[in-house]
Design an enzyme around this catalytic site. Structure first.
Site, PDB file in Angstrom:
ATOM      1  N   GLU A 188     -35.912  -2.749 -11.863  1.00 14.50           N
ATOM      2  CA  GLU A 188     -35.060  -2.963 -13.031  1.00 14.50           C
ATOM      3  C   GLU A 188     -33.593  -2.839 -12.608  1.00 14.50           C
ATOM      4  O   GLU A 188     -33.056  -1.719 -12.571  1.00 14.50           O
ATOM      5  CB  GLU A 188     -35.354  -1.903 -14.108  1.00 14.50           C
ATOM      6  CG  GLU A 188     -36.733  -1.981 -14.699  1.00 14.50           C
ATOM      7  CD  GLU A 188     -36.777  -1.440 -16.132  1.00 14.50           C
ATOM      8  OE1 GLU A 188     -37.241  -2.169 -17.000  1.00 14.50           O
ATOM      9  OE2 GLU A 188     -36.322  -0.310 -16.378  1.00 14.50           O
ATOM     10  N   GLY A 204     -30.818  -4.422 -21.046  1.00 10.03           N
ATOM     11  CA  GLY A 204     -30.212  -4.438 -22.378  1.00 10.03           C
ATOM     12  C   GLY A 204     -28.916  -5.216 -22.469  1.00 10.03           C
ATOM     13  O   GLY A 204     -28.193  -5.104 -23.460  1.00 10.03           O
TER      14      GLY A 204
HETATM   15  P1  13P Z   1     -34.398  -4.639 -21.854  1.00 14.41           P
HETATM   16  O1  13P Z   1     -35.630  -5.523 -21.831  1.00 14.41           O
HETATM   17  O2  13P Z   1     -33.954  -4.304 -23.250  1.00 14.41           O
HETATM   18  O3  13P Z   1     -33.331  -5.170 -20.985  1.00 14.41           O
HETATM   19  O4  13P Z   1     -34.848  -3.228 -21.227  1.00 14.41           O
HETATM   20  C1  13P Z   1     -35.500  -3.201 -20.010  1.00 14.41           C
HETATM   21  C2  13P Z   1     -35.957  -1.826 -19.754  1.00 14.41           C
HETATM   22  O5  13P Z   1     -35.166  -0.933 -19.535  1.00 14.41           O
HETATM   23  C3  13P Z   1     -37.400  -1.563 -19.789  1.00 14.41           C
HETATM   24  O6  13P Z   1     -37.695  -0.307 -19.287  1.00 14.41           O
END
Ligand code: 13P
Length: 255
Positions: A171, A177
């Site tokens: 990630e 986000g």
């Molecule tokens: P988003 O999909 O909101 O970018 O978040 C990803 C996340 O942190 C999942 O653990």
């Protein structure tokens, strides 16, 4: 081919009532294995909604996970939750080392290492270990180094038994986000690098049989198809787009 897994991380975005309402919608959409198209589905709600959500998911194909765990098994650790408690609540997965915990609670990879060991040594829960670089690290061309270092710190000295499964979620922090999605080919390359770092530690057989490497960061129903053709992506970890059952359903269908 490994079975793909799509995990919803509801973070702290829903209250209890909202969590249970969404759990009911998920249970309807993924009523049985056929509805998932052979994919594994897991949801990580807030701890306080875990037990009731688990009951709602029980007749469906949805499994349940937690967003965090403490590294000690038991004791005077106010506010923490143990791996035994999570197992009692029916959790089959737990997220370890999410970047939001690293950012706001100053968690580091030493802690992730301790948590990983506790989960593997004292439960049957499958750990979902998060790694990912910041924008600064990416822009200064240190990304590969940072990711390999995170893996070595977390997994160095850890024993994986033959029946155990592990998930790594790549990630990138700048993609979480933000709506800023990684280029799929770039994600694929990072997954290859993660794969190679893990092979160094555990050997190719263990990695191919027992590890899945998934991607997280602004995945939604519109961009999911970009990730579906990539060889090295065994699933997705979804935040914002998992808060609507229909959107998450489309993501599951699209990967
Ligand atoms: P988003 O999909 O909101 O970018 O978040 C990803 C996340 O942190 C999942 O653990």
């Amino acid at each position: 081919m490994k079975q793909k897994i799509i995990i919803a991380n509801w973070k702290m975005k829903l209250n209890i009532k909202e969590s249970l309402e969404l759990a009911r919608e998920y249970a309807q959409k993924f009523a049985d294995e056929a509805a998932t198209g052979g994919k594994e589905i897991a949801v990580c709600p807030a701890n306080i909604a875990l037990r009731e959500a688990k009951d709602i998911f029980a007749p469906s194909a949805v499994k349940i996970g937690a967003q965090n765990v403490f590294w000690e098994e038991q004791g005077a650790f106010t506010g923490e939750i143990s791996v035994t408690m999570l197992e009692e609540a029916g959790c089959q997965y737990v997220i370890i080392g999410h970047s939001e915990r690293r950012q706001y609670l100053l968690e580091n990879y030493e802690m992730a290492h301790l948590k990983l060991k506790t989960v593997l040594d004292h439960s049957n829960i499958i750990p979902i270990v998060c790694v990912g670089e910041s924008l600064k690290e990416k822009e200064s061309d240190r990304r590969d180094y940072v990711i390999i270092d995170q893996i070595q710190q977390t997994f160095g000295g850890v024993q994986i038994l033959s029946q155990q499964q592990v998930i790594i979620a790549y990630e990138p922090i700048w993609a979480i986000g933000t709506g800023q999605v990684i280029k799929p080919a770039d994600a694929d390359t990072m997954h290859e690098i993660i794969h190679a770092a893990l092979v160094d530690l555990f050997g190719i057989d263990v990695i191919n049989k027992q590890f899945r490497i998934i991607y997280g960061g602004s995945v939604d129903s519109a961009n999911v198809s970009d990730f579906s053709q990539l060889d090295n992506i065994d699933g997705l970890l979804v935040g914002g787009a998992s808060l609507k059952a229909e959107d998450f359903y489309k993501i599951v269908k699209g990967i």
